[in-house]
Design an enzyme around this catalytic site. Structure first.
Site, PDB file in Angstrom:
ATOM      1  N   ALA A  51     -25.924  36.321 -14.889  1.00 19.22           N
ATOM      2  CA  ALA A  51     -26.271  35.026 -14.302  1.00 19.22           C
ATOM      3  C   ALA A  51     -25.750  33.869 -15.152  1.00 19.22           C
ATOM      4  O   ALA A  51     -25.786  32.724 -14.722  1.00 19.22           O
ATOM      5  CB  ALA A  51     -27.783  34.909 -14.127  1.00 19.22           C
ATOM      6  N   LYS A  52     -25.302  34.146 -16.360  1.00 20.09           N
ATOM      7  CA  LYS A  52     -24.672  33.144 -17.236  1.00 20.09           C
ATOM      8  C   LYS A  52     -25.476  31.855 -17.298  1.00 20.09           C
ATOM      9  O   LYS A  52     -24.917  30.766 -17.220  1.00 20.09           O
ATOM     10  CB  LYS A  52     -23.226  32.891 -16.793  1.00 20.09           C
ATOM     11  CG  LYS A  52     -22.353  34.158 -16.890  1.00 20.09           C
ATOM     12  CD  LYS A  52     -20.893  33.892 -16.603  1.00 20.09           C
ATOM     13  CE  LYS A  52     -20.029  35.122 -16.808  1.00 20.09           C
ATOM     14  NZ  LYS A  52     -20.294  36.232 -15.859  1.00 20.09           N
TER      15      LYS A  52
END
Lengths: 298, 298
Positions: free
Chosen positions: A101-102
């Site tokens: 999901a960074k």
């Protein structure tokens, strides 16, 4: 649940040993590319069913799956339900789950993201997520709420160091005192997370290092000897499996190789178009072949 | 919808003129801090109702609201439904919507995030979002799918340059050839986005510049003269309203000031505890006071 969970690095190492695998399968579902039978379903049901079938097909050969949040968020709240389904399906099949999901933010906002992905709320899928990718641009204090969740809950983080895209050169190669930013990030993260290293020699805070830049892998390995490296970029992006050896330690540990589209869409490449009934077999076979190729490269 | 929408910079400038306001209200809902009547609801309904009431209370004084995705994701798919409700509620009240999600990824994944927040799928809230915050660490090619959506759909981006937290020093101040990273990001983004500047003199790609570092605001203004600056960090984080003047151009345009907790939780500060019936009045009054303080500082 989390109080009883051993550290992520130990759990990942155990799975690598048991499955003789260093493979992580990315789940990046695009509706238009799904098998025809699934495309007929409403988007959220198609994504959930595809992810579940992928988990079934790769569970024997992969140590973890890496669902990519973007492809689920694309469908809003319904997509998020499918993401939650995918996470639970993977955990039920004994796969570790790396949520790609960074995320990255500061203070209480970072804590809210950490709760969203690494928390213990049984109304969410967070208790079934084992690790999360995070962005370092905002600094170490912004990573701290994620690290706190990781080290107290037996979870892991993968901090972006060198990403696999060509444009990663723009800022990540920017050099200061002879050291590019991606190495400075790796070194700072290594120093900061050193107190949390476990019995395996690895800690809860790993790094993302693109397999598209193989010459840099030994530099990253040396800069952060206690960080598990997550290596994306083989296959479609041009990284070669035989280039990743330097990311591993002398015992062949300390890194995992991520592959997504080459595996989950393997059925698209079947000669003359695979019979729809066998798409799962094509995925399973691609997972085994990729796992074997990684093992052979070490 | 998007084909008919004027550029974001023009729409924001028009709203600033019409409301005589440079204020953006951040919506960062934490359940424990909501008014008692709302805390009794299920989480997703409490968040949705709070966000809607905040929009009602600030619509006269703010040009935009900035819902923070993390505080909704915290509650999974149910939280995302509340986020979607908040976005639609804001748009219905004539407020511009800046989704504060700080996304960043590469290639088709970046495109999926761009669709999630700046797309046109009527089954999602994306058509009602006017701008999105994004992270530059992965490079300009990773920002391109977001920029493509922004310039073709009349939307905006705010690229993180200098964030408002103390730890932003770790990497953003790292200097190369005498220039810190945050200025290099600002300059690269300015050059890259120059072709898309509109009649107002501003383009679809703005920058986030923390009001906690007022001495840097003139440097950012000079490095990216066509970027609208989004200035977080006043109030709880220590930034002072009278420090933001240098972020604006000579006509007092080209920047907006974001304030979240000081406004949306204004009722917590009411003497002796506000009557619950008047929490909205406290929020409205705080929004007006902040707007007026910003106008007075210019």
């Amino acid at each position: 649940m989390s109080a009883l969970r051993p550290p992520f690095a130990e759990r990942l190492g155990e799975a690598m040993e048991r499955k003789r695998s260093r493979l992580v399968v990315g789940i990046d579902p695009v509706l238009e590319r799904l098998p025809a039978a699934l495309r007929a379903l409403p988007p959220e049901r198609a994504l959930a069913a595809f992810a579940e079938e992928i988990c079934d097909a790769v569970a024997e050969h992969a140590v973890a799956v890496k669902p990519q949040a973007a492809f689920f968020e694309r469908y809003g709240a319904r997509g998020w339900s499918a993401f939650e389904h995918a996470v639970r399906a993977a955990a039920q099949r004994g796969l570790l789950v790396i949520a790609d999901a960074k995320r990255g933010d500061i203070g209480s906002t970072a804590a809210a993201y950490a709760d969203a992905f690494l928390g213990d709320d049984p109304e969410t899928c967070a208790p079934f997520i084992d690790a999360l990718t995070v962005n370092p641009y905002l600094g170490l204090d912004a990573l701290e709420p994620f690290a706190e969740r990781a080290r107290t809950g037996g979870r892991g983080l993968f901090v972006l160091a060198r990403t696999s895209n060509p444009g990663s050169r723009d800022f990540q190669e920017r050099s200061s005192a002879g050291e590019p930013l991606y190495l400075a990030v790796a070194r700072a993260v290594a120093v900061w997370s050193r107190p949390w290293v476990g019995p395996s020699g690895y800690g809860p805070v790993g790094l993302v290092a693109g397999a598209t830049f193989p010459a840099e892998l030994p530099l990253l390995r040396e800069a952060a000897p206690q960080a598990i490296l997550l290596l994306p970029g083989i296959g479609a992006q041009g990284g070669r499996i035989d280039g990743v050896r330097a990311a591993f330690d002398e015992a062949g540990k300390g890194a995992v190789v991520a592959s997504s589209r080459e595996i989950i869409y393997a059925y698209e490449r079947a000669a003359g178009g695979a019979a729809e009934s066998s798409w799962q077999a094509a995925v399973r076979s691609a997972a085994r072949a990729t796992k074997d190729a990684i093992e052979a490269a070490l």
